[in-house]
Design a protein around this motif. Structure first.
Motif, PDB file in Angstrom:
ATOM      1  N   VAL A 217     -52.675  -8.473  12.287  1.00 48.47           N
ATOM      2  CA  VAL A 217     -51.596  -8.682  11.340  1.00 48.47           C
ATOM      3  C   VAL A 217     -51.333  -7.355  10.633  1.00 48.47           C
ATOM      4  O   VAL A 217     -52.196  -6.832   9.928  1.00 48.47           O
ATOM      5  N   GLU A 218     -50.151  -6.793  10.822  1.00 46.18           N
ATOM      6  CA  GLU A 218     -49.812  -5.492  10.256  1.00 46.18           C
ATOM      7  C   GLU A 218     -49.151  -5.654   8.893  1.00 46.18           C
ATOM      8  O   GLU A 218     -48.303  -6.523   8.691  1.00 46.18           O
ATOM      9  N   VAL A 219     -49.528  -4.784   7.957  1.00 46.79           N
ATOM     10  CA  VAL A 219     -48.912  -4.730   6.644  1.00 46.79           C
ATOM     11  C   VAL A 219     -48.131  -3.426   6.545  1.00 46.79           C
ATOM     12  O   VAL A 219     -48.692  -2.338   6.706  1.00 46.79           O
ATOM     13  N   THR A 220     -46.833  -3.518   6.321  1.00 45.06           N
ATOM     14  CA  THR A 220     -45.986  -2.338   6.248  1.00 45.06           C
ATOM     15  C   THR A 220     -46.214  -1.594   4.942  1.00 45.06           C
ATOM     16  O   THR A 220     -46.257  -2.200   3.868  1.00 45.06           O
ATOM     17  N   GLN A 221     -46.387  -0.280   5.028  1.00 43.68           N
ATOM     18  CA  GLN A 221     -46.633   0.523   3.842  1.00 43.68           C
ATOM     19  C   GLN A 221     -45.474   0.383   2.858  1.00 43.68           C
ATOM     20  O   GLN A 221     -44.307   0.516   3.215  1.00 43.68           O
ATOM     21  N   GLY A 222     -45.781   0.079   1.626  1.00 41.78           N
ATOM     22  CA  GLY A 222     -44.777  -0.070   0.589  1.00 41.78           C
ATOM     23  C   GLY A 222     -44.219  -1.473   0.467  1.00 41.78           C
ATOM     24  O   GLY A 222     -43.469  -1.769  -0.458  1.00 41.78           O
ATOM     25  N   ASN A 223     -44.590  -2.360   1.411  1.00 37.88           N
ATOM     26  CA  ASN A 223     -44.116  -3.751   1.351  1.00 37.88           C
ATOM     27  C   ASN A 223     -45.212  -4.651   1.897  1.00 37.88           C
ATOM     28  O   ASN A 223     -45.416  -4.723   3.107  1.00 37.88           O
ATOM     29  N   ASN A 224     -45.915  -5.296   1.005  1.00 41.49           N
ATOM     30  CA  ASN A 224     -47.043  -6.108   1.464  1.00 41.49           C
ATOM     31  C   ASN A 224     -46.689  -7.565   1.685  1.00 41.49           C
ATOM     32  O   ASN A 224     -47.563  -8.394   1.911  1.00 41.49           O
ATOM     33  N   ASP A 225     -45.405  -7.930   1.620  1.00 42.53           N
ATOM     34  CA  ASP A 225     -44.983  -9.288   1.967  1.00 42.53           C
ATOM     35  C   ASP A 225     -44.959  -9.395   3.492  1.00 42.53           C
ATOM     36  O   ASP A 225     -44.104  -8.807   4.167  1.00 42.53           O
ATOM     37  N   ILE A 226     -45.907 -10.140   4.025  1.00 44.40           N
ATOM     38  CA  ILE A 226     -46.068 -10.210   5.480  1.00 44.40           C
ATOM     39  C   ILE A 226     -45.496 -11.503   6.069  1.00 44.40           C
ATOM     40  O   ILE A 226     -45.734 -11.801   7.239  1.00 44.40           O
ATOM     41  N   THR A 227     -44.752 -12.246   5.296  1.00 39.92           N
ATOM     42  CA  THR A 227     -44.310 -13.565   5.765  1.00 39.92           C
ATOM     43  C   THR A 227     -43.594 -13.483   7.103  1.00 39.92           C
ATOM     44  O   THR A 227     -43.985 -14.167   8.071  1.00 39.92           O
ATOM     45  N   GLN A 228     -42.557 -12.662   7.224  1.00 35.83           N
ATOM     46  CA  GLN A 228     -41.812 -12.562   8.482  1.00 35.83           C
ATOM     47  C   GLN A 228     -42.654 -11.939   9.585  1.00 35.83           C
ATOM     48  O   GLN A 228     -42.631 -12.409  10.731  1.00 35.83           O
ATOM     49  N   ALA A 229     -43.421 -10.892   9.250  1.00 35.00           N
ATOM     50  CA  ALA A 229     -44.234 -10.215  10.262  1.00 35.00           C
ATOM     51  C   ALA A 229     -45.321 -11.136  10.812  1.00 35.00           C
ATOM     52  O   ALA A 229     -45.610 -11.137  12.019  1.00 35.00           O
ATOM     53  N   LEU A 230     -45.921 -11.931   9.934  1.00 36.13           N
ATOM     54  CA  LEU A 230     -46.970 -12.848  10.373  1.00 36.13           C
ATOM     55  C   LEU A 230     -46.411 -13.924  11.282  1.00 36.13           C
ATOM     56  O   LEU A 230     -46.975 -14.226  12.342  1.00 36.13           O
ATOM     57  N   GLN A 231     -45.272 -14.502  10.897  1.00 35.79           N
ATOM     58  CA  GLN A 231     -44.675 -15.528  11.758  1.00 35.79           C
ATOM     59  C   GLN A 231     -44.260 -14.944  13.095  1.00 35.79           C
ATOM     60  O   GLN A 231     -44.447 -15.574  14.147  1.00 35.79           O
ATOM     61  N   GLN A 232     -43.725 -13.706  13.104  1.00 35.39           N
ATOM     62  CA  GLN A 232     -43.332 -13.073  14.352  1.00 35.39           C
ATOM     63  C   GLN A 232     -44.552 -12.828  15.248  1.00 35.39           C
ATOM     64  O   GLN A 232     -44.490 -13.022  16.469  1.00 35.39           O
ATOM     65  N   ALA A 233     -45.659 -12.407  14.636  1.00 35.10           N
ATOM     66  CA  ALA A 233     -46.887 -12.170  15.411  1.00 35.10           C
ATOM     67  C   ALA A 233     -47.389 -13.460  16.058  1.00 35.10           C
ATOM     68  O   ALA A 233     -47.810 -13.464  17.220  1.00 35.10           O
ATOM     69  N   ILE A 234     -47.341 -14.556  15.318  1.00 31.61           N
ATOM     70  CA  ILE A 234     -47.778 -15.838  15.870  1.00 31.61           C
ATOM     71  C   ILE A 234     -46.834 -16.296  16.980  1.00 31.61           C
ATOM     72  O   ILE A 234     -47.279 -16.752  18.049  1.00 31.61           O
ATOM     73  N   ASP A 235     -45.535 -16.155  16.757  1.00 27.36           N
ATOM     74  CA  ASP A 235     -44.557 -16.550  17.781  1.00 27.36           C
ATOM     75  C   ASP A 235     -44.715 -15.717  19.048  1.00 27.36           C
ATOM     76  O   ASP A 235     -44.664 -16.243  20.173  1.00 27.36           O
TER      77      ASP A 235
ATOM     78  N   PRO B 101     -52.147  -8.359   1.701  1.00 28.63           N
ATOM     79  CA  PRO B 101     -50.916  -9.042   2.100  1.00 28.63           C
ATOM     80  C   PRO B 101     -50.544 -10.163   1.153  1.00 28.63           C
ATOM     81  O   PRO B 101     -51.393 -10.758   0.485  1.00 28.63           O
ATOM     82  N   VAL B 102     -49.234 -10.467   1.131  1.00 28.16           N
ATOM     83  CA  VAL B 102     -48.716 -11.577   0.339  1.00 28.16           C
ATOM     84  C   VAL B 102     -47.852 -12.441   1.248  1.00 28.16           C
ATOM     85  O   VAL B 102     -47.048 -11.930   2.026  1.00 28.16           O
ATOM     86  N   ILE B 103     -48.035 -13.745   1.146  1.00 26.49           N
ATOM     87  CA  ILE B 103     -47.201 -14.699   1.867  1.00 26.49           C
ATOM     88  C   ILE B 103     -46.319 -15.413   0.847  1.00 26.49           C
ATOM     89  O   ILE B 103     -46.820 -15.955  -0.145  1.00 26.49           O
ATOM     90  N   THR B 104     -45.000 -15.414   1.105  1.00 30.73           N
ATOM     91  CA  THR B 104     -44.072 -16.021   0.150  1.00 30.73           C
ATOM     92  C   THR B 104     -43.253 -17.150   0.758  1.00 30.73           C
ATOM     93  O   THR B 104     -42.350 -17.672   0.109  1.00 30.73           O
ATOM     94  N   GLY B 105     -43.563 -17.538   1.999  1.00 29.19           N
ATOM     95  CA  GLY B 105     -42.849 -18.625   2.649  1.00 29.19           C
ATOM     96  C   GLY B 105     -43.748 -19.325   3.642  1.00 29.19           C
ATOM     97  O   GLY B 105     -44.843 -18.857   3.960  1.00 29.19           O
TER      98      GLY B 105
ATOM     99  N   ILE C 275     -58.631 -10.741   1.332  1.00 30.95           N
ATOM    100  CA  ILE C 275     -57.870 -11.685   0.528  1.00 30.95           C
ATOM    101  C   ILE C 275     -56.440 -11.739   1.042  1.00 30.95           C
ATOM    102  O   ILE C 275     -55.814 -10.693   1.269  1.00 30.95           O
ATOM    103  N   VAL C 276     -55.938 -12.930   1.258  1.00 27.77           N
ATOM    104  CA  VAL C 276     -54.533 -13.141   1.578  1.00 27.77           C
ATOM    105  C   VAL C 276     -53.909 -13.856   0.395  1.00 27.77           C
ATOM    106  O   VAL C 276     -54.302 -14.978   0.060  1.00 27.77           O
ATOM    107  N   ASN C 277     -52.960 -13.211  -0.251  1.00 28.93           N
ATOM    108  CA  ASN C 277     -52.340 -13.760  -1.450  1.00 28.93           C
ATOM    109  C   ASN C 277     -51.168 -14.671  -1.111  1.00 28.93           C
ATOM    110  O   ASN C 277     -50.480 -14.480  -0.103  1.00 28.93           O
ATOM    111  N   VAL C 278     -50.950 -15.643  -1.944  1.00 33.80           N
ATOM    112  CA  VAL C 278     -49.793 -16.520  -1.838  1.00 33.80           C
ATOM    113  C   VAL C 278     -49.001 -16.423  -3.130  1.00 33.80           C
ATOM    114  O   VAL C 278     -49.571 -16.511  -4.231  1.00 33.80           O
ATOM    115  N   ALA C 279     -47.676 -16.223  -2.994  1.00 36.54           N
ATOM    116  CA  ALA C 279     -46.773 -16.210  -4.144  1.00 36.54           C
ATOM    117  C   ALA C 279     -45.584 -17.112  -3.835  1.00 36.54           C
ATOM    118  O   ALA C 279     -45.308 -17.413  -2.669  1.00 36.54           O
ATOM    119  N   ASP C 280     -44.903 -17.546  -4.863  1.00 35.59           N
ATOM    120  CA  ASP C 280     -43.787 -18.475  -4.665  1.00 35.59           C
ATOM    121  C   ASP C 280     -42.581 -18.059  -5.515  1.00 35.59           C
ATOM    122  O   ASP C 280     -42.120 -18.825  -6.381  1.00 35.59           O
TER     123      ASP C 280
END
Length: 632
Positions: free
Chosen positions: A360-378, A396-400, A417-422
């Motif tokens: 699971v890659e975290v883009t530098q400067g943007n730790n919201d991985i929601t789209q990247a994580l779903q794309q990796a799983i798909d 990382p932060v998951i927001t969806g 740690i994998v963070n969750v925000a809403d």
């Protein structure tokens, strides 16, 4: 309150694990990706592992530089020779003296070995530790300690050697570890040392101790859960429980000396034990305290199977179910445990094909991985990849919502740690963060996360939901937010999991959960709610003044051992610890309170009539067995 009738009686280098069935299994072969954060003890610190070079300094430097950082010290196969003890000594509370994983490549192939006739280990009356996870001041915050897939050998001529001191709090595990004395006379002081004050909660599983004066020794603890422990060739006791709160299943002892000693003020729950090789003048189990529960104990060779706290000896080859303190029922049910079917936690083989691992890659400067994580799983589902891994350095932060589907069968957190925000309120209506559906594998495991949800996880966020009809395994992780939804037809295994303060474990109709070392800490919401489902727990440790278990609508619940720790001082809540409504429940549990204890232990309603069991009704402030009225 009414008085009761009572009855006495991972992509660069692959993480590879190949496993076989659980109880008599060999340890898996394990390696990790180069970028996963595991610290290779050879390449990073110059340990030789050749059985000739003294690796003491290299290993100690690795411990000193990585403790407190949620790191994994990785020991490739080899023999790591020691001339002195290694690990954490002189530890202090609230310090970096914690959060460390000792990981071998394989139980048989990774050996940490003390030199023969080593200086300082020659006096059996002055024991000295060979490997220490934590030794020091009493503490309750030495969390996330892990020892996996290795052997500790105390060598020859070291009668004062203590093989391994293990210590953890709230969450932590030993798994597939051998501790042995290679001395012809099997000398050594203690194999597995659990004597550090305030030890536990923690899970110890698939551990073998060969030799030593005492195979396993405890002192004061919150709660320790042990499963599938093999002890052999001890010279004094197999398992010496001084004053700990211990839950033990699947003990195999091959000894002439007593297999189990349970001391005064100790609390033990022991089921499914095979105690063989005993001497005719010895007793298999000796207890000095009446707070002991025994079930399905078998022995051969001993003159007696049990000596109880009064000194009375019981002969025979087996005990079906035994406790010296009273069993309780509010509706005159049979005072016997529920005996729900027990299933072993599934062993999911780790992928051996490098091309099937994905990070699971975290883009530098943007730790919201929601789209990247779903794309990796798909992408994994489309290409047949099976293993997803994070690193412990990511934030990382998951927001969806995330849909886990297809070929993925393992998600590894490497103690991160994998963070969750809403921020957009998508989880407020009960939408889960992770939903399992359309899985190809029969089971999937999520493991080795320091925390899923993070410190600022919204209280309303539900972390998991199972729409797959397959088996979900949650293992070695902390959880913030609500643990899971109640989904009909799901099967879950929970192993060494600690939910945080506002989390209720929901078990719905048609759902079954087997849990080992479950540690909810909740001050204001029900910890467990079983609505028509089925729940089996080996070792429940709780913290807080909330109802521990609500069982209703025909639920079946069995709690085997553990402790209710009623901490956090005086509160406005005074609920019943156990609430039963037209369901079948059995529980054996101990109690420990910091300030104000529960006034009501059980509140049970059957066909509209409600009855209560008060704390004052408990003899010895202990619940050796409660059985609900559904157990007639």
């Amino acid at each position: 309150m009414m008085r009761l009738a009572i009855l006495s009686l991972v992509v660069t280098v692959i993480g590879l694990c190949v496993t076989v069935p659980p109880v008599n299994a060999q340890a898996p072969e394990c390696v990790f990706p180069d970028d996963a954060g595991a610290v290779n003890i050879k390449t990073a610190y110059g340990a030789a592992g050749d059985g000739k070079t003294d690796d003491t300094a290299a290993i100690q430097k690795a411990v000193d530089e990585n403790r407190g950082k949620n790191r994994t010290l990785y020991f490739p196969n080899g023999v790591y020779l020691l001339s002195d003890g290694v690990g954490i000594f002189g530890g202090k509370p609230h310090s970096s003296d914690r959060f460390l994983t000792w990981q071998g490549q394989s139980e048989a192939g990774t050996v940490i070995k003390l030199k023969d006739n080593a200086e300082g280990f020659g006096d059996g009356e002055k024991p000295k530790i060979v490997v220490s996870v934590y030794q020091g001041q009493s503490t309750g915050d030495a969390m996330h300690s892990y020892v996996r897939n290795l052997t500790i050998d105390v060598g020859v001529g070291n009668p004062g050697a203590v093989g391994l001191r293990f210590m953890t709090n709230n969450i932590g595990m030993m798994e597939r570890v051998t501790i042995r004395s290679s001395d012809p006379k099997k000398v050594g002081a203690i194999g597995l040392d659990l004597r550090q004050s305030q030890n536990g909660p923690g899970l110890i599983k698939h551990v073998t101790v060969d030799g030593f004066k005492q195979g396993v020794a405890t002192d004061n603890s919150f709660s320790l859960v042990l499963e599938h422990i093999t002890l052999r060739d001890q010279s004094e006791y197999g398992f010496y429980n001084k004053i700990a709160r211990v839950t033990l299943r699947g003990l195999k002892s091959q000894n002439k000396v007593p297999a189990v000693f349970n001391g005064q003020h100790a609390h033990m729950t022991l089921i499914d034990a095979q105690l063989t090789g005993g001497a005719a003048d010895q007793t298999a189990i000796i207890t000095k305290d009446p707070k002991i529960y025994l079930r399905d104990i078998r022995q051969t060779g001993y003159g007696n199977i049990l000596e109880d706290s009064t000194g009375k000896k019981t002969s025979g080859a087996s005990l079906s179910e035994w406790h010296s303190l009273p069993a309780y029922s509010l509706f005159d049910a049979k005072r016997e445990s529920l005996r729900l079917p027990i299933r072993e936690t599934p062993e999911i083989p780790w992928e051996t094909d490098l091309t099937k691992w994905v990070k699971v890659e975290v883009t530098q400067g943007n730790n919201d991985i929601t789209q990247a994580l779903q794309q990796a799983i798909d992408d994994a589902a489309r290409t047949g990849k099976t293993t997803l891994y994070f690193t412990n350095s990511q934030k990382p932060v998951i927001t969806g919502p995330i849909r886990i589907h297809g070929s993925i069968n393992r998600i590894v957190g490497m103690q991160g740690i994998v963070n969750v925000a809403d921020p957009n309120g998508v989880f407020k209506d009960g939408t889960p963060v992770f939903t399992f559906e359309d899985l190809k594998s029969d089971a999937i495991v999520i493991e080795r996360f320091f925390m899923i949800g993070g410190w600022n996880c919204p209280r309303h966020a539900t972390i998991f939901a199972n729409k797959s009809g397959k088996t979900i395994v949650l293992k070695n992780l902390g959880i913030a937010g609500l643990t899971k939804k109640a989904d009909p037809g799901g099967t879950w295994f929970i192993e060494d999991v600690s939910p945080s303060r506002y989390s209720t474990l929901q078990v719905g109709k048609g759902e079954t959960i087997w849990a080992r070392q479950y540690n909810p800490e909740t001050p204001k919401v029900d910890m467990i709610h079983v609505d028509g489902g089925r729940l089996w727990i080996l070792g429940l440790k709780t913290e807080g003044r909330a109802t521990h278990v609500v069982a209703e609508n025909g639920a079946k619940v069995e709690v085997i051992g553990g402790v209710a720790y009623q901490s956090w001082g005086k509160q406005e809540l005074d609920p019943p610890l156990l609430k039963i409504i037209d369901s079948d429940v059995s529980m054996t549990l101990g109690f420990y309170h910091h300030d104000t204890p529960f006034a009501t232990i059980v509140e049970e309603t059957r066909s509209g009539e409600t009855r209560s069991l008060s704390r004052q009704d408990l003899k010895g402030y202990h619940l050796p067995l409660y059985r609900s009225g559904g157990g007639n």
